[in-house]
Scaffold this motif. Structure first.
Motif, PDB file in Angstrom:
ATOM      1  N   ALA A 121       0.848  -1.195   0.000  1.00 37.49           N
ATOM      2  CA  ALA A 121       0.000   0.000   0.000  1.00 37.49           C
ATOM      3  C   ALA A 121       0.879   1.239   0.000  1.00 37.49           C
ATOM      4  CB  ALA A 121      -0.929   0.019   1.208  1.00 37.49           C
ATOM      5  N   THR A 122       0.424   2.261  -0.699  1.00 37.06           N
ATOM      6  CA  THR A 122       1.139   3.530  -0.679  1.00 37.06           C
ATOM      7  C   THR A 122       0.927   4.218   0.666  1.00 37.06           C
ATOM      8  OG1 THR A 122      -0.751   4.435  -1.859  1.00 37.06           O
ATOM      9  CG2 THR A 122       1.185   3.904  -3.156  1.00 37.06           C
ATOM     10  N   MET A 123       1.685   5.275   0.900  1.00 37.61           N
ATOM     11  CA  MET A 123       1.769   5.875   2.227  1.00 37.61           C
ATOM     12  C   MET A 123       0.404   6.245   2.825  1.00 37.61           C
ATOM     13  SD  MET A 123       4.975   5.940   3.091  1.00 37.61           S
ATOM     14  CE  MET A 123       6.614   5.863   2.349  1.00 37.61           C
ATOM     15  N   THR A 124      -0.381   7.004   2.082  1.00 36.82           N
ATOM     16  CA  THR A 124      -1.666   7.454   2.614  1.00 36.82           C
ATOM     17  C   THR A 124      -2.580   6.282   2.900  1.00 36.82           C
ATOM     18  OG1 THR A 124      -1.488   9.544   1.409  1.00 36.82           O
ATOM     19  CG2 THR A 124      -3.690   8.882   2.141  1.00 36.82           C
ATOM     20  N   ILE A 125      -2.672   5.347   1.948  1.00 41.64           N
ATOM     21  CA  ILE A 125      -3.544   4.189   2.118  1.00 41.64           C
ATOM     22  C   ILE A 125      -3.040   3.303   3.253  1.00 41.64           C
ATOM     23  CG2 ILE A 125      -4.443   2.114   1.007  1.00 41.64           C
ATOM     24  CD1 ILE A 125      -4.207   3.632  -1.672  1.00 41.64           C
ATOM     25  N   GLY A 126      -1.736   3.054   3.271  1.00 45.35           N
ATOM     26  CA  GLY A 126      -1.172   2.172   4.291  1.00 45.35           C
ATOM     27  C   GLY A 126      -1.332   2.715   5.696  1.00 45.35           C
ATOM     28  N   ASN A 127      -1.154   4.023   5.855  1.00 45.20           N
ATOM     29  CA  ASN A 127      -1.193   4.617   7.190  1.00 45.20           C
ATOM     30  C   ASN A 127      -2.593   4.961   7.673  1.00 45.20           C
ATOM     31  OD1 ASN A 127       1.618   4.556   7.534  1.00 45.20           O
ATOM     32  ND2 ASN A 127       1.882   6.492   6.457  1.00 45.20           N
ATOM     33  N   TYR A 128      -3.535   5.191   6.745  1.00 46.39           N
ATOM     34  CA  TYR A 128      -4.834   5.708   7.169  1.00 46.39           C
ATOM     35  C   TYR A 128      -6.027   4.842   6.767  1.00 46.39           C
ATOM     36  CZ  TYR A 128      -1.978   9.790   8.023  1.00 46.39           C
ATOM     37  OH  TYR A 128      -0.993  10.631   8.482  1.00 46.39           O
ATOM     38  N   PHE A 135       6.073 -10.217  -8.352  1.00 44.40           N
ATOM     39  CA  PHE A 135       5.459 -11.267  -7.549  1.00 44.40           C
ATOM     40  C   PHE A 135       5.947 -11.265  -6.094  1.00 44.40           C
ATOM     41  CE2 PHE A 135       5.021 -12.838 -11.882  1.00 44.40           C
ATOM     42  CZ  PHE A 135       3.690 -13.232 -11.906  1.00 44.40           C
ATOM     43  N   LYS A 136       6.532 -10.157  -5.649  1.00 43.27           N
ATOM     44  CA  LYS A 136       6.902 -10.042  -4.241  1.00 43.27           C
ATOM     45  C   LYS A 136       5.691  -9.669  -3.394  1.00 43.27           C
ATOM     46  CE  LYS A 136      11.618  -8.632  -5.407  1.00 43.27           C
ATOM     47  NZ  LYS A 136      12.647  -7.552  -5.341  1.00 43.27           N
ATOM     48  N   LEU A 137       4.688  -9.059  -4.027  1.00 44.31           N
ATOM     49  CA  LEU A 137       3.447  -8.680  -3.364  1.00 44.31           C
ATOM     50  C   LEU A 137       2.276  -9.332  -4.095  1.00 44.31           C
ATOM     51  CD1 LEU A 137       4.133  -4.847  -2.951  1.00 44.31           C
ATOM     52  CD2 LEU A 137       4.318  -6.591  -1.168  1.00 44.31           C
ATOM     53  N   ASP A 138       1.265  -9.755  -3.347  1.00 45.81           N
ATOM     54  CA  ASP A 138       0.086 -10.368  -3.967  1.00 45.81           C
ATOM     55  C   ASP A 138      -0.779  -9.331  -4.658  1.00 45.81           C
ATOM     56  OD1 ASP A 138       0.536 -13.070  -3.144  1.00 45.81           O
ATOM     57  OD2 ASP A 138      -0.011 -12.484  -1.117  1.00 45.81           O
ATOM     58  N   MET A 139      -0.832  -8.144  -4.114  1.00 44.35           N
ATOM     59  CA  MET A 139      -1.591  -7.056  -4.728  1.00 44.35           C
ATOM     60  C   MET A 139      -1.133  -5.738  -4.151  1.00 44.35           C
ATOM     61  SD  MET A 139      -3.928  -5.575  -2.437  1.00 44.35           S
ATOM     62  CE  MET A 139      -5.293  -5.110  -3.479  1.00 44.35           C
ATOM     63  N   GLY A 140      -1.528  -4.651  -4.798  1.00 39.03           N
ATOM     64  CA  GLY A 140      -1.153  -3.326  -4.317  1.00 39.03           C
ATOM     65  C   GLY A 140      -2.345  -2.403  -4.263  1.00 39.03           C
ATOM     66  N   MET A 141      -2.274  -1.430  -3.359  1.00 40.11           N
ATOM     67  CA  MET A 141      -3.302  -0.398  -3.207  1.00 40.11           C
ATOM     68  C   MET A 141      -2.567   0.925  -3.385  1.00 40.11           C
ATOM     69  SD  MET A 141      -4.805  -2.192   0.238  1.00 40.11           S
ATOM     70  CE  MET A 141      -6.335  -1.294   0.411  1.00 40.11           C
ATOM     71  N   ILE A 142      -2.861   1.625  -4.485  1.00 39.42           N
ATOM     72  CA  ILE A 142      -2.031   2.768  -4.847  1.00 39.42           C
ATOM     73  C   ILE A 142      -2.844   4.042  -5.071  1.00 39.42           C
ATOM     74  CG2 ILE A 142      -0.283   1.267  -5.891  1.00 39.42           C
ATOM     75  CD1 ILE A 142      -1.345   2.172  -8.637  1.00 39.42           C
ATOM     76  N   GLU A 143      -2.136   5.160  -5.014  1.00 42.41           N
ATOM     77  CA  GLU A 143      -2.723   6.490  -5.252  1.00 42.41           C
ATOM     78  C   GLU A 143      -2.309   6.949  -6.642  1.00 42.41           C
ATOM     79  OE1 GLU A 143      -0.866   8.753  -2.132  1.00 42.41           O
ATOM     80  OE2 GLU A 143      -0.884   6.948  -0.897  1.00 42.41           O
ATOM     81  N   ARG A 147      -8.498  16.584  -7.409  1.00 41.68           N
ATOM     82  CA  ARG A 147      -9.163  15.288  -7.318  1.00 41.68           C
ATOM     83  C   ARG A 147      -8.285  14.186  -7.915  1.00 41.68           C
ATOM     84  NH1 ARG A 147     -14.562  16.709 -10.422  1.00 41.68           N
ATOM     85  NH2 ARG A 147     -12.941  17.750 -11.672  1.00 41.68           N
ATOM     86  N   ARG A 148      -8.437  12.985  -7.376  1.00 41.00           N
ATOM     87  CA  ARG A 148      -7.715  11.840  -7.910  1.00 41.00           C
ATOM     88  C   ARG A 148      -8.476  10.559  -7.565  1.00 41.00           C
ATOM     89  NH1 ARG A 148      -2.505  10.738  -3.926  1.00 41.00           N
ATOM     90  NH2 ARG A 148      -3.670  10.467  -1.988  1.00 41.00           N
ATOM     91  N   GLU A 149      -7.962   9.426  -8.056  1.00 37.63           N
ATOM     92  CA  GLU A 149      -8.578   8.134  -7.782  1.00 37.63           C
ATOM     93  C   GLU A 149      -7.559   7.225  -7.103  1.00 37.63           C
ATOM     94  OE1 GLU A 149     -11.763   7.736  -8.370  1.00 37.63           O
ATOM     95  OE2 GLU A 149     -11.918   9.700  -9.340  1.00 37.63           O
ATOM     96  N   LEU A 150      -8.076   6.298  -6.309  1.00 32.45           N
ATOM     97  CA  LEU A 150      -7.248   5.253  -5.712  1.00 32.45           C
ATOM     98  C   LEU A 150      -7.528   3.953  -6.456  1.00 32.45           C
ATOM     99  CD1 LEU A 150      -7.753   6.025  -1.902  1.00 32.45           C
ATOM    100  CD2 LEU A 150      -6.143   7.061  -3.523  1.00 32.45           C
ATOM    101  N   TYR A 151      -6.489   3.124  -6.617  1.00 31.21           N
ATOM    102  CA  TYR A 151      -6.612   1.923  -7.435  1.00 31.21           C
ATOM    103  C   TYR A 151      -6.075   0.689  -6.715  1.00 31.21           C
ATOM    104  CZ  TYR A 151      -7.377   5.198 -11.297  1.00 31.21           C
ATOM    105  OH  TYR A 151      -7.874   6.193 -12.104  1.00 31.21           O
ATOM    106  N   LEU A 152      -6.567  -0.465  -7.155  1.00 31.35           N
ATOM    107  CA  LEU A 152      -6.052  -1.763  -6.734  1.00 31.35           C
ATOM    108  C   LEU A 152      -5.321  -2.362  -7.926  1.00 31.35           C
ATOM    109  CD1 LEU A 152      -9.305  -3.163  -5.056  1.00 31.35           C
ATOM    110  CD2 LEU A 152      -7.499  -1.787  -3.983  1.00 31.35           C
ATOM    111  N   ILE A 153      -4.133  -2.922  -7.704  1.00 29.92           N
ATOM    112  CA  ILE A 153      -3.383  -3.524  -8.801  1.00 29.92           C
ATOM    113  C   ILE A 153      -3.009  -4.964  -8.466  1.00 29.92           C
ATOM    114  CG2 ILE A 153      -2.458  -1.380  -9.742  1.00 29.92           C
ATOM    115  CD1 ILE A 153       0.139  -1.898  -8.226  1.00 29.92           C
ATOM    116  N   THR A 154      -3.102  -5.837  -9.465  1.00 28.24           N
ATOM    117  CA  THR A 154      -2.669  -7.224  -9.356  1.00 28.24           C
ATOM    118  C   THR A 154      -1.924  -7.589 -10.641  1.00 28.24           C
ATOM    119  OG1 THR A 154      -4.756  -8.021 -10.287  1.00 28.24           O
ATOM    120  CG2 THR A 154      -4.595  -7.929  -7.881  1.00 28.24           C
ATOM    121  N   HIS A 155      -1.125  -8.642 -10.562  1.00 25.68           N
ATOM    122  CA  HIS A 155      -0.458  -9.132 -11.765  1.00 25.68           C
ATOM    123  C   HIS A 155      -1.494  -9.857 -12.624  1.00 25.68           C
ATOM    124  CE1 HIS A 155       2.420 -11.003 -14.449  1.00 25.68           C
ATOM    125  NE2 HIS A 155       3.382 -10.309 -13.886  1.00 25.68           N
TER     126      HIS A 155
END
Length: 293
Positions: free
Chosen positions: A97-104, A139-147, A265-273
């Motif tokens: 997770a990116t900083m904002t998502i991971g921390n909050y 493949f070090k992470l199963d998925m990501g949550m990004i800004e 304004r912006r969007e938050l996304y989920l990413i997978t391989h």
């Protein structure tokens, strides 16, 4: 079949570490056994999975193409083994997770996930967007949550939820009581912002188009809390996600500044391989993300 799951394990561990000795240590094997397993796999099919560069082993073009399939096969094999053993736990889930998502956001979501699935083992890695995307692609992470937006040919991007950045200052700042800031005001301010490579910085740079080369960016910091503390100390103004600022605004330690002429304004996304095997744990986590949005 002319290959074994153990050979695939050695291949994937070597791809991860780019070193046979470290791969062998991870798999509790001798270095010679790991080297032999890898050599046998290559000789069986008359292929080369790695290019030898000094002491490092870098995936060859064929190795890069084979890795996603090998990862998917191993994940399915582990799920099959767990089912044979009657293990109904969710298993391990490695989230980035990116900083904002991971921390909050992510921590409370992990608490909810563990409440629903008591056997879940969730690891959270917090970094900037580029680092998280690289972890998912490798493949070090199963998925990501990004800004912010991120395009990668091997990653699938799923829209998650909306967000917005807010310009803010200490309560005693001379412009704190202004009804709105003009472009001239923005150019007169010292800015404390996130580093390049972060989703927050990407959105900030886009919002400040036309002004960016002339902005007085005095500090670039990697951590949201560090930026908030620096702004509280009167070192400048900042621009962060409203998610990370709501508590400070309630306390009155920071105040929002209105900038009506700029779009934050912006969007938050989920990413997978794209070729990642979706385990029960990963499918359940993605479902929780959709509900939380």
């Amino acid at each position: 079949m002319h290959y074994s799951l153990r050979q695939l394990e050695v291949f994937l561990a070597t791809a991860h570490h780019e070193n046979v000795t470290r791969a062998a240590n991870e798999l509790a094997m001798s270095q010679s056994a790991a080297s032999g397993s890898l050599k046998e796999l290559e000789e069986q099919f008359d292929i080369q999975l790695f290019d030898r560069v000094g002491k490092r082993l870098q995936l060859s073009e064929l190795g890069r193409r084979m890795r996603p399939q090998a990862e998917a096969l191993m994940a399915q094999a582990r799920a099959f083994e767990a089912a044979l053993e009657g293990d109904d736990s969710m298993g391990r889930l490695n989230i980035g997770a990116t900083m904002t998502i991971g921390n909050y956001l992510a921590v409370s979501m992990i608490a909810e996930f563990r409440k629903r699935y008591s056997g879940a083992d969730v690891t959270l890695n917090v970094a900037n967007t580029e680092t998280i995307a690289a972890g998912v692609a490798g493949f070090k992470l199963d998925m990501g949550m990004i800004e912010g937006e991120f395009r990668h040919p091997e990653l699938e991007t799923l829209h998650w939820r909306a967000d917005e950045l807010v310009v803010f200052a200490a309560p005693g700042h001379p412009l704190a009581n202004n009804t709105a800031l003009s472009d001239r005001d923005l150019l007169s301010l010292p800015w404390i912002v996130r580093e390049h490579g972060s989703g927050t910085r990407q959105t900030f740079d886009r919002a400040m188009h036309g002004l960016l080369p002339d902005l007085d960016i005095t500090m670039e910091l990697q951590h949201t809390e560090a930026i908030k503390r620096a702004v509280e100390a009167g070192l400048g103004v900042g621009c962060l996600s409203q998610i990370s600022l709501s508590e400070a605004f309630r306390r009155g330690s920071l105040v929002p500044l209105k900038v009506p002429g700029r779009d934050f304004r912006r969007e938050l996304y989920l990413i997978t391989h794209r070729k990642k095997f979706h385990s029960v744990a990963l499918r359940s986590w993605l479902e929780l993300c959709r509900h939380s949005a």
